[in-house]
Scaffold this motif. Sequence first.
Motif, short mmCIF file in Angstrom:
data_model
loop_
_atom_site.label_atom_id
_atom_site.label_comp_id
_atom_site.label_asym_id
_atom_site.label_seq_id
_atom_site.Cartn_x
_atom_site.Cartn_y
_atom_site.Cartn_z
N ALA A 100 0.84 -1.21 0.00
CA ALA A 100 0.00 0.00 0.00
C ALA A 100 0.87 1.25 0.00
CB ALA A 100 -0.93 0.00 1.21
N GLY A 101 1.96 1.26 0.77
CA GLY A 101 2.86 2.41 0.81
C GLY A 101 3.56 2.64 -0.52
N ILE A 102 4.00 1.56 -1.16
CA ILE A 102 4.66 1.69 -2.47
C ILE A 102 3.68 2.24 -3.50
CG2 ILE A 102 5.63 0.34 -4.38
CD1 ILE A 102 6.99 -1.41 -2.23
N LEU A 103 2.47 1.73 -3.51
CA LEU A 103 1.47 2.25 -4.45
C LEU A 103 1.13 3.71 -4.16
CD1 LEU A 103 -1.00 -0.66 -5.12
CD2 LEU A 103 0.40 0.56 -6.76
N LYS B 173 3.15 5.93 -2.87
CA LYS B 173 4.28 6.73 -3.35
C LYS B 173 4.29 6.78 -4.87
CE LYS B 173 7.96 7.44 -1.43
NZ LYS B 173 8.74 8.51 -0.87
N TRP B 174 3.85 5.73 -5.53
CA TRP B 174 3.78 5.70 -6.98
C TRP B 174 2.70 6.66 -7.48
CZ3 TRP B 174 0.08 3.40 -10.45
CH2 TRP B 174 0.52 3.36 -11.77
N ILE B 175 1.57 6.72 -6.78
CA ILE B 175 0.48 7.61 -7.17
C ILE B 175 0.83 9.06 -6.85
CG2 ILE B 175 -1.92 8.23 -6.67
CD1 ILE B 175 -2.41 5.20 -6.19
N MET B 176 1.50 9.31 -5.70
CA MET B 176 1.90 10.65 -5.27
C MET B 176 3.43 10.71 -5.17
SD MET B 176 -0.79 11.67 -2.24
CE MET B 176 0.27 12.94 -1.66
N PRO B 177 4.12 10.78 -6.31
CA PRO B 177 5.59 10.79 -6.23
C PRO B 177 6.10 12.09 -5.61
CG PRO B 177 4.88 11.19 -8.48
CD PRO B 177 3.65 10.89 -7.67
N GLY B 178 7.29 12.03 -5.08
CA GLY B 178 7.92 13.20 -4.49
C GLY B 178 9.02 12.80 -3.54
N LYS B 179 9.76 13.79 -3.09
CA LYS B 179 10.85 13.53 -2.14
C LYS B 179 10.30 13.61 -0.73
CE LYS B 179 14.96 14.73 -4.52
NZ LYS B 179 16.26 15.24 -4.23
N LEU C 75 4.47 4.39 6.75
CA LEU C 75 3.33 5.16 6.26
C LEU C 75 2.27 4.24 5.67
CD1 LEU C 75 5.01 8.27 4.61
CD2 LEU C 75 3.82 8.15 6.80
N GLY C 76 2.70 3.20 4.98
CA GLY C 76 1.74 2.24 4.42
C GLY C 76 0.97 1.50 5.49
N ILE C 77 1.65 1.07 6.54
CA ILE C 77 0.98 0.36 7.63
C ILE C 77 0.02 1.30 8.36
CG2 ILE C 77 1.33 -0.78 9.86
CD1 ILE C 77 4.00 -1.82 8.67
#
Length: 82
Positions: free
Chosen positions: A13-16, A18-24, A35-37
């Motif tokens: 869920a966290g990887i997805l 970050k993929w949907i909302m990319p950024g530093k 953050l995903g948990i």
Amino acid sequence: MGIISWIIFGLIAGILAKWIMPGKDGGGFFITVILGIIGAVVGGWISTLLGFGRVDGFNFGSFAVAVIGALVVLFIYRKVRS
């Protein structure tokens, strides 16, 4: 679910998110997992509170709730950090 399942679920869920909302964001892999948990837990809590159901296993509904929760947590994390 067991703790290992929640970690894997949160990681995905966290990887997805970050993929949907990319950024530093800083923190890298571990922050993404945390953050995903947190997002999965928050998403499950909000969906249960609003009557949309609950996160009760590995299924599409639970996964969607976890990703949406992770997006919300990621958004809040970025606002707090900036």
